[in-house]
Design a protein around this motif. Structure first.
Motif, PDB file in Angstrom:
ATOM      1  N   LEU A   1       0.831  -1.201   0.000  1.00 60.16           N
ATOM      2  CA  LEU A   1       0.000   0.000   0.000  1.00 60.16           C
ATOM      3  C   LEU A   1       0.868   1.254   0.000  1.00 60.16           C
ATOM      4  CD1 LEU A   1      -2.779  -1.038   2.549  1.00 60.16           C
ATOM      5  CD2 LEU A   1      -3.111  -0.594   0.110  1.00 60.16           C
ATOM      6  N   ASP A   2       1.896   1.223   0.818  1.00 62.32           N
ATOM      7  CA  ASP A   2       2.789   2.380   0.872  1.00 62.32           C
ATOM      8  C   ASP A   2       3.518   2.568  -0.452  1.00 62.32           C
ATOM      9  OD1 ASP A   2       3.929   4.525   2.584  1.00 62.32           O
ATOM     10  OD2 ASP A   2       5.804   3.468   2.123  1.00 62.32           O
TER      11      ASP A   2
ATOM     12  N   TRP B   1       1.134   4.295  -2.796  1.00 64.54           N
ATOM     13  CA  TRP B   1       0.971   5.703  -2.417  1.00 64.54           C
ATOM     14  C   TRP B   1       2.195   6.526  -2.792  1.00 64.54           C
ATOM     15  CZ3 TRP B   1       2.405   8.260   2.634  1.00 64.54           C
ATOM     16  CH2 TRP B   1       1.857   9.539   2.735  1.00 64.54           C
TER      17      TRP B   1
ATOM     18  N   LEU C   1      -3.716   9.064  -1.196  1.00 69.53           N
ATOM     19  CA  LEU C   1      -3.982   8.108  -0.126  1.00 69.53           C
ATOM     20  C   LEU C   1      -5.367   7.484  -0.286  1.00 69.53           C
ATOM     21  CD1 LEU C   1      -2.720   7.047   2.597  1.00 69.53           C
ATOM     22  CD2 LEU C   1      -4.149   8.766   3.722  1.00 69.53           C
TER      23      LEU C   1
ATOM     24  N   THR D   1      -5.322   5.021  -3.233  1.00 68.57           N
ATOM     25  CA  THR D   1      -4.660   3.775  -2.843  1.00 68.57           C
ATOM     26  C   THR D   1      -5.599   2.874  -2.042  1.00 68.57           C
ATOM     27  OG1 THR D   1      -2.462   4.794  -2.834  1.00 68.57           O
ATOM     28  CG2 THR D   1      -2.753   2.822  -1.475  1.00 68.57           C
ATOM     29  N   HIS D   2      -6.266   3.444  -1.070  1.00 64.44           N
ATOM     30  CA  HIS D   2      -7.099   2.621  -0.186  1.00 64.44           C
ATOM     31  C   HIS D   2      -8.443   2.258  -0.810  1.00 64.44           C
ATOM     32  CE1 HIS D   2      -4.675   2.161   3.468  1.00 64.44           C
ATOM     33  NE2 HIS D   2      -4.023   3.210   2.957  1.00 64.44           N
TER      34      HIS D   2
ATOM     35  N   HIS E   1      -1.787   4.314   7.009  1.00 61.85           N
ATOM     36  CA  HIS E   1      -2.305   3.203   6.211  1.00 61.85           C
ATOM     37  C   HIS E   1      -3.150   2.265   7.075  1.00 61.85           C
ATOM     38  CE1 HIS E   1      -0.322   4.235   2.527  1.00 61.85           C
ATOM     39  NE2 HIS E   1       0.884   4.233   3.075  1.00 61.85           N
TER      40      HIS E   1
END
Length: 792
Positions: A19-20, A23, A67, A70-71, A250
């Motif tokens: 995830l990071d 992002w 962000l 991404t989520h 996150h």
């Protein structure tokens, strides 16, 4: 937030890492679009010639939007979610371009912008660059239905997209600057109209980064308990995410999204299983992140990240200032692009681990390209609704009431497919369209009392006293592939002037994008118009929306002034079938004479403007004067004037021309519906006086026809701000649009009549004087006016 039933999301270290990575990649791409025109992967030291000569764009909101992107990817993939996102912050283009490029939808839409180093360079250079793409989330962006240039409309658009889309989740990112606008403040009430059975869900994400261009934002400075009270008062359950730690955020975002989506699923399941369930209180995510997060902390000794200074371009003089250039290189390298992209520039597997596939990608959802989903509207035969016309002007009907019967049938015929809605500011019955309520009640999820009528949890007639909401709901509904009509008092549709501007621009841009399929037109019915505000008066008298719209892109806008019930049916039939237009129809709700049969109305509307031979006295000869009209009341006054001329000056050759399609007056070179000079001169003549009675402000007619040969002979009567609460005929007298004034205009302008018809002119002036005395004594119009018919 997590509770005993929903203990929360626990990300594995691998999930957290990927995830990071996504992002960071999105942040790198967003910053690169603002600054770079070459050297996209920093494979060589950054030099001034790698930097764009003009630095345009907005960094401050980008990290927070990235962000969210991404989520959203994570939950869409994990839950196989059917989702759409509305990006509200004004200049979020870099983030949404970045997200769609990473997922591959951008390259599928624009094959020359490949998902590699060469394509990345093109992505960077084209942003806010001549011949490129704008800085907003404009029509050019795959997955978008919302232009981010003007703030305030994102949440209304989101609800419009969710209506009648039961399987769709619409995420809506609301910037804290946008949250200060009136339209957005009203939009929070949309949840009282969202049917959890037949509609989808809207998940607002209030993104508070603290600042606008140069000032703090109101909601970001509220203490959290006070903000909670506000959002709960709106009917939402807040879920807070507050962090400036990239790893912790996150975990918090994952928990927030899962809690919100679990809650949405539970609310929908309850409503769909239990018809008597209470009105849901939907979740809202409150995301607090620093403005310009991950960007330069300080520039030239001034704090930047976390302040208003990061709103646009944090490092401005990069080409000229070696220290700024050094800081930019350090900033870009802080995302570790070598870990995110291969040597060929393709995103690495870690970056794409959270990305969904196919049409589940935010940039590929068909709901953001509604023309792919739209179906033809089932419009019944007009023969079943037309009024009989045996003789012009011998009977009266309320045009909008006649239209209401047609709309009722359309509402019935779309009951199962649920892709047609009527919106208006509490005016459906006032505008004589209440027949639709026989087919569908008024959408309403709040409390219902015994005295209430026509409220329906599943209704598709939408009334709310906010023109902004009506417009935003309908735009979102149309852009996601459905149909509708906006009915409004003519004077107050001006409230959405800016919104219709943006929609017209959206449609104009969409037309040049071959991948965007045409959507159903935005149709306005403007009634309760300027000439019949008997009990409201001056405050309700303004016909200028037509002027506003006709200033806009001619390939998009259409304006129609049907003079009676059957022409209104014909115009409405055309507008409801059309695609990619903004159609403005102005029609009265008061009893109006029936002039044309349905077949005549169809032919007349197809022409857009034409001679009413039965009303004139030219009898095949060249006319001495042309009486022209556009609008229901002006048409009646012109026909009454023509009758007076027939009686008092029978030797005068009078031509009567009625205009339905206002664009017909424009040159063909300026509008697709415009007439050639040959057509115009044939209809209006090149050298004879033309007395034009127009529904609105008279100068519009002059503006549309100023290039015509006979413009010097054109004299227009219309509304000139002489408004009040008075009788219907007194309104036209006050504005010099009445039949007597029109006869006087003919006498004043036809050569030779000034002397020969002086007595007739005096009779007309006396009638106006008599009228003024009569209404003050009786409070009603003179019998010769009130009881007038064409046959009399």
């Amino acid at each position: 937030m997590p509770d005993a039933e929903h203990p929360g999301t626990v990300l594995t270290d691998e999930e957290l890492r990927t995830l990071d990575a996504h992002w960071r990649a999105a942040n790198y791409l967003a910053a690169g679009q603002i600054y770079l025109m070459s050297n996209p992967l920093l494979t060589e030291p950054l030099r001034p010639e790698h930097i764009k000569p003009r630095l345009l764009g907005h960094w401050g909101t980008s990290p927070g939007l990235n962000l969210v992107y991404t989520h959203l990817n994570r939950v869409i993939k994990a839950r196989d979610l059917n989702a759409l996102c509305i990006w509200g912050p004004g200049h979020g283009g870099p983030s949404v371009f970045a997200g769609s490029w990473l997922e591959g939808s951008y390259s599928e839409t624009y094959p020359d912008v490949t998902r590699d180093a060469e394509g990345m360079a093109k992505l960077f250079k084209q942003f806010s660059f001549p011949g490129g793409v704008p800085s907003h989330v404009a029509p050019d962006v795959p997955g978008s239905i919302h232009e981010g240039g003007e703030l305030g409309y994102s949440l209304a658009h989101a609800y419009g997209a969710a209506f009648d889309n039961p399987d769709l989740v619409v995420a809506c990112v609301i910037g804290d600057g946008e949250a200060e606008t009136g339209p957005l403040a009203a939009s929070w009430h949309s949840n009282k109209f969202l049917d959890p059975v037949h509609d989808g869900a809207v998940l607002p994400i209030l993104h508070l980064n603290g600042y606008k261009i140069a000032n703090p934002t109101v909601l970001a400075r509220l203490p959290e308990p006070e903000l909670d009270e506000l959002l709960r008062g709106y009917g939402h359950e807040p879920i807070h995410v507050t962090s400036d730690d990239p790893l912790q955020v996150h975990r918090a975002m994952a928990e927030a999204f899962d809690a919100a989506l679990d809650r949405i699923a539970e609310l929908q399941r309850t409503a769909r299983e239990d018809e008597g369930a209470e009105r849901p209180h939907w979740p809202v995510i409150v995301l607090r992140t620093p403005k310009g997060w991950t960007g330069p902390a300080e520039v030239d000794g001034e704090p930047v990240a976390g302040t208003w200074r990061s709103h646009q371009v944090p490092l401005a003089g990069v080409r000229e200032n070696p220290e700024h250039l050094r800081q930019l290189e350090a900033w870009l390298k802080s995302y570790r692009p070598e870990e995110l992209f291969g040597a060929d520039g393709r995103p690495r597997a870690d970056v794409l681990a959270c990305v969904p596939s196919g049409a589940r990608r935010l940039g590929a959802t068909p709901h953001a390209n509604g023309g792919l989903l739209v179906r033809g509207l089932p419009i019944p035969s007009l023969d079943d609704f037309a009024v009989p016309v045996e003789k012009p002007g011998s009977a009266l009907h309320e045009p909008t009431r006649v239209l209401g019967a047609l709309l009722r049938q359309i509402m019935k015929d779309t009951a199962t497919r649920r892709d047609f809605r009527l919106v208006g500011p509490d005016e459906t019955a006032s505008n004589r369209l209440q027949a639709v309520l026989d087919a569908s009640g008024k959408a309403w999820q709040a409390q219902v009392l015994q005295v209430d009528e026509h409220l329906d949890r599943h209704g598709r007639v939408m009334e709310v006293l906010s023109e902004h909401l009506c417009q935003g709901w309908l735009e979102g509904y149309l852009l996601t592939g459905r149909h509708g009509l906006f009915s409004c008092y003519e004077a107050f549709v001006h409230i959405v002037d800016s919104m219709v501007n943006q929609h017209i621009k959206w449609l104009k841009t969409s037309r040049r994008l071959p991948w965007r399929a045409p959507i159903a037109s935005l149709n306005y019915l403007l009634t309760s118009h300027v000439w019949r505000q008997d009990h409201n008066g001056f405050s309700h008298q303004d016909p200028g929306f037509v002027d506003h719209v006709l200033n806009k892109s001619p390939e998009v806008v259409r304006v129609y002034l049907p003079p009676d019930a059957n022409t209104l049916l014909s115009v409405a039939d055309h507008a409801l079938r059309s695609r990619d237009y903004v159609n403005v129809i102005v029609a009265g709700k008061q009893p109006c004479f029936d002039w044309l049969s349905l077949d005549q109305a169809r032919a007349h509307c197809a022409r857009g403007a034409g001679i009413w031979e039965w009303a004139g006295t030219e009898n095949g000869a060249e006319p001495d004067v042309v009486l022209a009209c556009a609008g229901d009341v002006p048409t009646q006054e012109v026909l009454a004037a023509a009758q007076l001329l027939r009686r008092h000056l029978p030797e005068l050759a009078v031509r009567v021309v009625n205009v339905v399609d206002m664009a017909r007056l424009m040159p063909r070179e300026e509008h697709p519906h415009g007439m050639s000079d040959f057509e115009y001169d044939g209809l209006f003549t090149a050298d004879k006086p033309v007395i034009f009675a127009y529904h609105g402000y008279p100068w519009l007619i002059h503006r549309l026809a100023y290039r015509r040969t006979g413009h010097r002979n054109l004299h227009v009567r219309g509304y000139k701000e002489a408004g009040t609460t008075t009788t219907p005929f007194d309104m036209v007298v006050r504005n010099d649009l009445d039949r007597y004034r029109l006869v006087m205009d003919v006498i004043d302008r036809v050569p030779g009549l000034a002397v020969r018809a002086a007595a007739v002119r005096q009779q007309m002036a006396d009638a106006r004087t008599r009228h003024e005395a009569w209404i003050r004594d009786h409070g009603t119009d003179m019998p010769e006016v009130a009881d007038w018919t064409w046959a009399s």
